[in-house]
Motif scaffolding. Structure first.
Motif, PDB file in Angstrom:
ATOM      1  N   LYS A   1     -37.459 -41.887   7.475  1.00 22.83           N
ATOM      2  CA  LYS A   1     -37.253 -40.547   8.021  1.00 22.83           C
ATOM      3  C   LYS A   1     -35.772 -40.341   8.336  1.00 22.83           C
ATOM      4  O   LYS A   1     -35.045 -41.308   8.557  1.00 22.83           O
ATOM      5  CB  LYS A   1     -38.082 -40.366   9.287  1.00 22.83           C
ATOM      6  CG  LYS A   1     -39.580 -40.491   9.024  1.00 22.83           C
ATOM      7  CD  LYS A   1     -40.384 -40.165  10.248  1.00 22.83           C
ATOM      8  CE  LYS A   1     -41.858 -40.323  10.015  1.00 22.83           C
ATOM      9  NZ  LYS A   1     -42.454 -39.410   9.104  1.00 22.83           N
ATOM     10  N   PHE A   2     -35.369 -39.080   8.369  1.00 17.39           N
ATOM     11  CA  PHE A   2     -33.993 -38.770   8.765  1.00 17.39           C
ATOM     12  C   PHE A   2     -33.991 -37.631   9.767  1.00 17.39           C
ATOM     13  O   PHE A   2     -34.920 -36.829   9.843  1.00 17.39           O
ATOM     14  CB  PHE A   2     -33.106 -38.437   7.556  1.00 17.39           C
ATOM     15  CG  PHE A   2     -33.446 -37.150   6.856  1.00 17.39           C
ATOM     16  CD1 PHE A   2     -32.962 -35.927   7.320  1.00 17.39           C
ATOM     17  CD2 PHE A   2     -34.231 -37.147   5.726  1.00 17.39           C
ATOM     18  CE1 PHE A   2     -33.267 -34.742   6.675  1.00 17.39           C
ATOM     19  CE2 PHE A   2     -34.549 -35.968   5.064  1.00 17.39           C
ATOM     20  CZ  PHE A   2     -34.057 -34.763   5.545  1.00 17.39           C
ATOM     21  N   ILE A   3     -32.901 -37.592  10.539  1.00 17.51           N
ATOM     22  CA  ILE A   3     -32.642 -36.495  11.469  1.00 17.51           C
ATOM     23  C   ILE A   3     -31.205 -36.052  11.239  1.00 17.51           C
ATOM     24  O   ILE A   3     -30.284 -36.872  11.259  1.00 17.51           O
ATOM     25  CB  ILE A   3     -32.807 -36.929  12.942  1.00 17.51           C
ATOM     26  CG1 ILE A   3     -34.210 -37.459  13.197  1.00 17.51           C
ATOM     27  CG2 ILE A   3     -32.506 -35.757  13.874  1.00 17.51           C
ATOM     28  CD1 ILE A   3     -34.378 -38.107  14.557  1.00 17.51           C
ATOM     29  N   TYR A   4     -31.026 -34.775  10.996  1.00 17.74           N
ATOM     30  CA  TYR A   4     -29.708 -34.174  10.809  1.00 17.74           C
ATOM     31  C   TYR A   4     -29.489 -33.233  11.983  1.00 17.74           C
ATOM     32  O   TYR A   4     -30.203 -32.256  12.159  1.00 17.74           O
ATOM     33  CB  TYR A   4     -29.655 -33.442   9.467  1.00 17.74           C
ATOM     34  CG  TYR A   4     -28.441 -32.576   9.237  1.00 17.74           C
ATOM     35  CD1 TYR A   4     -27.169 -32.979   9.634  1.00 17.74           C
ATOM     36  CD2 TYR A   4     -28.569 -31.350   8.611  1.00 17.74           C
ATOM     37  CE1 TYR A   4     -26.067 -32.177   9.410  1.00 17.74           C
ATOM     38  CE2 TYR A   4     -27.465 -30.538   8.376  1.00 17.74           C
ATOM     39  CZ  TYR A   4     -26.219 -30.957   8.783  1.00 17.74           C
ATOM     40  OH  TYR A   4     -25.127 -30.159   8.564  1.00 17.74           O
TER      41      TYR A   4
ATOM     42  N   GLU B   1     -20.383 -27.765  12.949  1.00 16.42           N
ATOM     43  CA  GLU B   1     -19.542 -28.743  13.638  1.00 16.42           C
ATOM     44  C   GLU B   1     -20.426 -29.860  14.176  1.00 16.42           C
ATOM     45  O   GLU B   1     -21.633 -29.706  14.304  1.00 16.42           O
ATOM     46  CB  GLU B   1     -18.808 -28.080  14.805  1.00 16.42           C
ATOM     47  CG  GLU B   1     -17.852 -26.999  14.387  1.00 16.42           C
ATOM     48  CD  GLU B   1     -17.214 -26.287  15.570  1.00 16.42           C
ATOM     49  OE1 GLU B   1     -17.706 -26.429  16.712  1.00 16.42           O
ATOM     50  OE2 GLU B   1     -16.218 -25.587  15.347  1.00 16.42           O
ATOM     51  N   ALA B   2     -19.799 -30.979  14.510  1.00 15.21           N
ATOM     52  CA  ALA B   2     -20.472 -32.119  15.149  1.00 15.21           C
ATOM     53  C   ALA B   2     -21.731 -32.534  14.387  1.00 15.21           C
ATOM     54  O   ALA B   2     -22.811 -32.642  14.956  1.00 15.21           O
ATOM     55  CB  ALA B   2     -20.785 -31.812  16.604  1.00 15.21           C
ATOM     56  N   GLN B   3     -21.570 -32.805  13.091  1.00 16.62           N
ATOM     57  CA  GLN B   3     -22.706 -33.232  12.277  1.00 16.62           C
ATOM     58  C   GLN B   3     -23.033 -34.692  12.540  1.00 16.62           C
ATOM     59  O   GLN B   3     -22.140 -35.526  12.629  1.00 16.62           O
ATOM     60  CB  GLN B   3     -22.374 -33.104  10.790  1.00 16.62           C
ATOM     61  CG  GLN B   3     -22.175 -31.700  10.330  1.00 16.62           C
ATOM     62  CD  GLN B   3     -22.010 -31.662   8.837  1.00 16.62           C
ATOM     63  OE1 GLN B   3     -22.994 -31.619   8.121  1.00 16.62           O
ATOM     64  NE2 GLN B   3     -20.786 -31.687   8.364  1.00 16.62           N
ATOM     65  N   TYR B   4     -24.307 -34.989  12.616  1.00 18.73           N
ATOM     66  CA  TYR B   4     -24.755 -36.367  12.764  1.00 18.73           C
ATOM     67  C   TYR B   4     -26.022 -36.530  11.937  1.00 18.73           C
ATOM     68  O   TYR B   4     -26.975 -35.760  12.096  1.00 18.73           O
ATOM     69  CB  TYR B   4     -25.024 -36.696  14.236  1.00 18.73           C
ATOM     70  CG  TYR B   4     -25.418 -38.126  14.457  1.00 18.73           C
ATOM     71  CD1 TYR B   4     -24.479 -39.138  14.398  1.00 18.73           C
ATOM     72  CD2 TYR B   4     -26.733 -38.468  14.697  1.00 18.73           C
ATOM     73  CE1 TYR B   4     -24.837 -40.462  14.580  1.00 18.73           C
ATOM     74  CE2 TYR B   4     -27.107 -39.789  14.885  1.00 18.73           C
ATOM     75  CZ  TYR B   4     -26.150 -40.774  14.826  1.00 18.73           C
ATOM     76  OH  TYR B   4     -26.515 -42.087  15.005  1.00 18.73           O
ATOM     77  N   ILE B   5     -26.016 -37.508  11.053  1.00 22.40           N
ATOM     78  CA  ILE B   5     -27.172 -37.776  10.201  1.00 22.40           C
ATOM     79  C   ILE B   5     -27.597 -39.219  10.423  1.00 22.40           C
ATOM     80  O   ILE B   5     -26.777 -40.132  10.343  1.00 22.40           O
ATOM     81  CB  ILE B   5     -26.850 -37.538   8.708  1.00 22.40           C
ATOM     82  CG1 ILE B   5     -26.324 -36.122   8.501  1.00 22.40           C
ATOM     83  CG2 ILE B   5     -28.089 -37.799   7.855  1.00 22.40           C
ATOM     84  CD1 ILE B   5     -25.769 -35.860   7.113  1.00 22.40           C
TER      85      ILE B   5
ATOM     86  N   TYR C   1     -37.552 -27.827  10.854  1.00 24.90           N
ATOM     87  CA  TYR C   1     -36.247 -27.313  11.280  1.00 24.90           C
ATOM     88  C   TYR C   1     -36.381 -26.786  12.692  1.00 24.90           C
ATOM     89  O   TYR C   1     -37.290 -26.010  12.980  1.00 24.90           O
ATOM     90  CB  TYR C   1     -35.775 -26.200  10.339  1.00 24.90           C
ATOM     91  CG  TYR C   1     -34.492 -25.553  10.774  1.00 24.90           C
ATOM     92  CD1 TYR C   1     -33.295 -26.244  10.728  1.00 24.90           C
ATOM     93  CD2 TYR C   1     -34.475 -24.242  11.239  1.00 24.90           C
ATOM     94  CE1 TYR C   1     -32.107 -25.640  11.130  1.00 24.90           C
ATOM     95  CE2 TYR C   1     -33.302 -23.636  11.641  1.00 24.90           C
ATOM     96  CZ  TYR C   1     -32.116 -24.348  11.585  1.00 24.90           C
ATOM     97  OH  TYR C   1     -30.957 -23.763  11.989  1.00 24.90           O
ATOM     98  N   LYS C   2     -35.504 -27.220  13.574  1.00 26.48           N
ATOM     99  CA  LYS C   2     -35.535 -26.787  14.970  1.00 26.48           C
ATOM    100  C   LYS C   2     -34.183 -26.163  15.300  1.00 26.48           C
ATOM    101  O   LYS C   2     -33.170 -26.853  15.354  1.00 26.48           O
ATOM    102  CB  LYS C   2     -35.801 -28.011  15.849  1.00 26.48           C
ATOM    103  CG  LYS C   2     -36.202 -27.703  17.241  1.00 26.48           C
ATOM    104  CD  LYS C   2     -36.614 -29.009  17.924  1.00 26.48           C
ATOM    105  CE  LYS C   2     -36.919 -28.794  19.362  1.00 26.48           C
ATOM    106  NZ  LYS C   2     -37.263 -30.055  20.025  1.00 26.48           N
ATOM    107  N   ASP C   3     -34.183 -24.844  15.475  1.00 27.73           N
ATOM    108  CA  ASP C   3     -32.947 -24.112  15.745  1.00 27.73           C
ATOM    109  C   ASP C   3     -32.748 -23.985  17.246  1.00 27.73           C
ATOM    110  O   ASP C   3     -33.583 -23.402  17.942  1.00 27.73           O
ATOM    111  CB  ASP C   3     -33.017 -22.728  15.100  1.00 27.73           C
ATOM    112  CG  ASP C   3     -31.693 -22.000  15.127  1.00 27.73           C
ATOM    113  OD1 ASP C   3     -30.654 -22.651  15.352  1.00 27.73           O
ATOM    114  OD2 ASP C   3     -31.696 -20.778  14.924  1.00 27.73           O
TER     115      ASP C   3
ATOM    116  N   SER D   1     -28.793 -27.712  16.631  1.00 27.31           N
ATOM    117  CA  SER D   1     -29.926 -27.538  15.731  1.00 27.31           C
ATOM    118  C   SER D   1     -30.254 -28.882  15.094  1.00 27.31           C
ATOM    119  O   SER D   1     -29.378 -29.739  14.947  1.00 27.31           O
ATOM    120  CB  SER D   1     -29.598 -26.521  14.642  1.00 27.31           C
ATOM    121  OG  SER D   1     -29.376 -25.254  15.211  1.00 27.31           O
ATOM    122  N   MET D   2     -31.517 -29.039  14.696  1.00 29.64           N
ATOM    123  CA  MET D   2     -31.954 -30.302  14.111  1.00 29.64           C
ATOM    124  C   MET D   2     -32.827 -30.044  12.891  1.00 29.64           C
ATOM    125  O   MET D   2     -33.647 -29.128  12.893  1.00 29.64           O
ATOM    126  CB  MET D   2     -32.716 -31.126  15.135  1.00 29.64           C
ATOM    127  CG  MET D   2     -31.891 -31.453  16.363  1.00 29.64           C
ATOM    128  SD  MET D   2     -32.833 -32.299  17.615  1.00 29.64           S
ATOM    129  CE  MET D   2     -32.457 -33.973  17.195  1.00 29.64           C
TER     130      MET D   2
END
Length: 156
Positions: free
Chosen positions: A115-118, A130-134, A85-87, A92-93
């Motif tokens: 793998k995934f990145i959120y 807001e602005a979610q990207y998965i 988790y990178k805040d 944030s990711m």
């Protein structure tokens, strides 16, 4: 008294370090994830119908749903596991790995793995995401081992 204070500090640190339950994120507002599979970049849709945080490992989510390629509809079950988790101040990711196991239904069923990145923004004023990207990046391999395709899926 010192031992009791130390115990309280340890318990509070443990409670604060647990991952919040974000199982609703993976449901993607009841919309399918869309993307491509294979060298020909054939369209694929993947819909997660259920998502539940693992009670034994709060970094893992147990999911189920279905995949759709052309007219091939296949149910799956699997997991998404958070690895990092990178805040950030604005963005944030959350990084992780996934494995989705399809029902064994002939030549065109197998396992999605990758793998995934959120990525998301936290609005402090509204206290909402807001602005979610998965983005899911990985492979799909058939059970019989004859098919092996690159996959890429994202939320809409």
């Amino acid at each position: 008294m010192k031992k009791l204070l130390l115990l309280l500090i340890l318990v509070s640190n443990f409670a604060l370090s647990q991952m919040p339950n974000i199982s609703n994120v993976w449901l993607n507002d009841s919309k399918p994830y869309t993307g491509t599979i294979g060298n020909d970049k054939q369209e694929i849709k993947l819909k997660i119908n259920t998502s539940e945080q693992n009670k034994k490992n709060d970094q893992q989510y147990l999911v189920s749903g279905y995949s759709l390629v052309d007219k091939n509809y296949t149910k799956f079950e699997g997991n998404l596991t958070i690895t990092k988790y990178k805040d950030g101040k604005k963005k944030s990711m959350i990084y992780g790995e996934y494995e989705l196991v399809e029902e064994k239904k002939g030549k065109h069923s197998g396992v999605f793995k990758g793998k995934f990145i959120y990525t998301f923004n936290w609005n402090k004023a509204t206290e909402k995401i807001e602005a979610q990207y998965i983005d899911f990046i990985g492979d799909w391999k058939s059970y019989d081992g004859t098919l092996d395709f690159k996959t890429r899926l994202k939320n809409q």
